[in-house]
Design an enzyme around this catalytic site. Structure first.
Site, short mmCIF file in Angstrom:
data_model
loop_
_atom_site.label_atom_id
_atom_site.label_comp_id
_atom_site.label_asym_id
_atom_site.label_seq_id
_atom_site.Cartn_x
_atom_site.Cartn_y
_atom_site.Cartn_z
N LYS A 116 4.99 7.09 -3.18
CA LYS A 116 4.86 7.32 -1.45
C LYS A 116 4.23 8.24 -0.50
CE LYS A 116 5.58 1.83 -1.15
NZ LYS A 116 5.72 1.29 -0.22
N GLU A 200 7.20 5.57 13.12
CA GLU A 200 5.84 5.13 13.01
C GLU A 200 5.31 4.64 13.93
OE1 GLU A 200 5.30 4.31 8.34
OE2 GLU A 200 4.66 2.45 9.23
N HIS A 235 7.31 -11.17 2.51
CA HIS A 235 6.48 -9.52 2.31
C HIS A 235 5.63 -10.00 0.98
CE1 HIS A 235 7.64 -7.50 5.47
NE2 HIS A 235 9.32 -7.95 5.09
N ARG A 292 -2.62 -1.36 -11.11
CA ARG A 292 -2.68 -2.30 -11.95
C ARG A 292 -3.79 -3.57 -11.06
NH1 ARG A 292 1.83 -3.90 -7.98
NH2 ARG A 292 0.55 -5.46 -6.82
#
Lengths: 504, 170
Positions: A116, A200, A235, A292
């Site tokens: 990430k 953030e 999520h 993917r």
């Protein structure tokens, strides 16, 4: 072209890939754990190889066993599906070393997008918008305060070691900052053993919009438009659609162009998806690359007419991607619902067990990608996805109606599934109005099973069970319905264990 | 004409329904509600209820004591119920409010046992973690007490019938 492909997966996605192989005249090899010996993918493949005990780490995730199965059967390529080894760069590299084609991106790109921090840095360098956040480590509350002011409230406290929502706190103003930092640090410490946190920018009620990308080995990269995946629980996506009601042609073109640039920056090939968070102000931010084939790929297939699995196999075999961006059009509207073996009435508790009855929905514009069959025992070891119901129609409203009917026609008995819950989601006025955000389920469906319709359904279920019980106890001569459609009356007097004539 | 009364558990709740035959129709009475319908058997697993101008469908299948019924996309589990023997097979068994036989709400694999025999536990304390389909589920005690017996070990596969742990009130 390959002569034989091994599918390193199970369930509906393995079945989907096997179908593509059959259509392309390619042999298919299934692998299976002891828990999956009679599973649908094993039945449908040309060959099947056992790869170990039920736990995935000892079977579907055992790279050596999978590679040995490929070697033993002479498969030239491995399709990893999604989950399991699909985004495992070490596995992709092992395949490359052993001369087996991994049907997915090259291992270098896979490694990059899987990290990430590195992915974010690469994207920033390429001018891809990312969620504004602190770039340096802060220690004092004052440093955090300065950083928060620069980002602008609301901000989010996130754990550096992060994941799973642990240590996350939303801060709306300066007064809330220090308490949120403290509790966020405490939670991060207990979850990850590391109390470092950062700030953030918090995107309020965002949408989750992703773009499907295809890239061949020569760098020809196209996008196949977006998928709107905002309807999530824990999520996890449960319903996806395309086109997104939130995009207009300009924003769509801009986001699609950005997705292509992101994949080029990562040196990506084969099929992949760029995930964005879209704010209410129509600003979008790079989240991550899903390296993917995705669960929700069929909605893209139905609206663009492109068979993504076939394209994956073609690209992996070295073929050029013959589609040009300007050839692509979105036609109509597609919606996908994920049918999970979960009990929506009990907080989505897993519901493994035997499927005693299955009726698959069908009809114009209805596609059912399934990994199960009647009589199948859904194992406890794996992801609870049973099947995906995908519909296509001329426009969104028609697609929603079609989905609602198809969900009602989808009957899976013996275990609990999410089908009925999804039907209420599809019929919710806010969803019909196109106002889906990632907080939709929490906001409109904090619980389920008590609304209107539930009680009527329960009563009819009771009546059906009563009719059935009476039919059973009435004996072979008195069974209602066994003597023909018109025969609805039964001699109740022969009833055995049920008390006839009220209280005894 | 005859009337039959039946007792069921629907999703664990006891319900009483009476069924009366009337000409070609059936009259179902349940909790003050009346449903008068013609019933057509479409197949072994499908019934059609015609009432007024409407047609309602129910799919059903029997599996042991339970009948699974799907109506309009909603699923229900209906089981036969004998009021005199009390509720059976639903959740934790309490005997005289002094002890608790804790069961798993679904089949799965025991990944952690958080207590040991003889340990005092408080209401809502986690006893066992059962993992199913990649999800961890904490199994908690509904009473304060002492763990008297642990029936399972880490790695065991469990169903929703067999007790995992017994807790006794002190």
């Amino acid at each position: 072209m390959f002569g034989k492909i091994l599918i390193a997966n199970r369930g509906e996605i393995a079945v989907r890939v096997i179908k593509a192989c059959r259509e392309m005249g390619i042999g298919s090899v299934a692998v299976y754990s002891e828990a999956d010996a009679t599973s649908l993918h094993v039945r449908q493949a040309d060959e099947a190889v056992p790869v170990g005990p039920p736990p995935a780490v000892e079977s579907y995730l055992d790279m050596e066993r999978i590679l040995e199965a490929a070697r033993a059967t002479g498969a030239e390529a491995i399709h990893p599906g999604y989950g399991f080894l699909a985004e495992n760069a070490a596995f992709a590299r092992l395949c490359e070393e052993r001369g087996i084609v991994f049907i997915g991106p090259n291992s270098t790109a896979l490694e990059l997008v899987g990290d990430k921090v590195r992915a974010r840095r690469t994207m920033e360098k390429a001018g891809i918008p990312t969620i504004p956040g602190m770039t340096s480590v802060a220690t004092s509350p004052e440093e955090f305060r300065v950083a928060a002011r620069a980002l602008g409230y609301p901000v989010m406290v996130k754990a550096s070691a992060g994941g799973g929502g642990k240590g996350m706190r939303i801060v709306c103003d300066e007064a809330g900052l220090v308490p949120a930092l403290e509790s966020g640090k405490r939670e991060a410490k207990s979850a990850f053993g590391d109390d470092s946190v950062y700030l953030e920018k918090y995107i309020e009620e965002p949408r989750h919009v992703e773009f499907q990308v295809l890239a061949d080995d020569r760098g020809h990269t196209i996008h196949l438009f977006e998928r709107e995946c905002s309807i999530q629980r824990r999520h996890q996506k449960i319903l996806e659609e395309t086109p997104s009601p939130a995009l207009d042609p300009e924003l769509r073109a801009e986001m699609g162009e950005t997705a292509i640039r992101a994949m080029r920056a990562a040196g990506y090939n084969n099929a992949g998806t760029v995930e964005f968070l879209l704010g209410r102000d129509r600003r979008f931010y790079f989240l991550e690359v899903n390296a993917r084939l995705q669960v929700e790929h069929p909605v893209t297939e139905l609206t663009t007419g492109v068979d993504l699995v076939r394209r994956q196999i073609l690209i992996a075999s070295g073929a050029d991607l013959s589609i040009r961006q300007e050839d692509l059009l979105q036609r109509g509207h597609a919606v996908e619902c994920r049918i999970y073996a979960e009990d929506p009435k009990s907080n989505f508790l897993p519901s493994p067990g035997r499927i005693a009855f299955l009726r698959e929905p069908k009809g114009p514009g209805v596609r059912f990608d399934s990994g199960v069959f009647e009589g199948f025992e859904v194992p406890v070891f794996y992801d609870p996805i049973l099947a995906k119901l995908i519909v296509w129609a001329e426009d969104r409203e028609a697609a929603c109606r079609r989905m609602s009917v198809a969900l009602g026609d989808c009957v899976i008995l013996g275990i609990h599934t999410t089908a009925g819950f999804l039907r209420d989601v599809v019929n919710h006025p806010e969803f019909r109005a196109g106002r889906s955000t990632t907080s939709f389920i929490g906001k409109y469906f904090p619980s389920w099973g008590t609304e209107e319709g539930e009680e009527d359904g329960r009563r009819l279920a009771l009546a059906a069970a009563a009719y059935e019980a009476l039919a059973r106890t009435a004996g072979p001569t008195g069974l209602p319905g066994r003597r023909g459609k018109e025969d609805v009356a039964t001699p109740w007097t022969t009833l055995g264990r049920w008390r006839a004539g009220g209280e005894t | 004409m005859s009337v039959t009364e039946l007792d069921f558990l629907v999703d664990g709740e006891p319900r009483k329904i009476s069924v009366e035959t009337k000409d070609k129709a059936f009259v179902f009475r349940e909790g003050g509600c009346v449903l008068e319908a013609e019933v057509r058997r479409i197949s072994a697993n499908e019934l059609q209820f015609r009432l007024g101008g409407r047609t309602l469908r129910a799919h059903l299948v029997r599996d042991g004591e339970r009948t699974f019924v799907s109506v309009d996309g909603r699923d229900f589990v209906v089981s036969e119920f004998r009021p005199e023997t009390g509720r059976r097979g639903e959740g934790d068994e309490k005997t005289a409010e002094t002890s608790l036989r804790v069961k798993s709400p679904m089949p799965g694999k025991v990944t952690n046992i958080a207590v040991s025999e003889g340990e005092e536990v408080r209401k809502n304390q986690t006893l066992v973690i059962v993992e199913a389909m990649k999800m961890e589920n904490e199994i908690k005690t509904a009473i304060d007490g002492v763990v008297t017996k642990i029936h399972v070990a880490v790695g065991d596969l469990v169903d929703s019938e067999r007790p995992l742990i017994e807790v006794e009130k002190q």
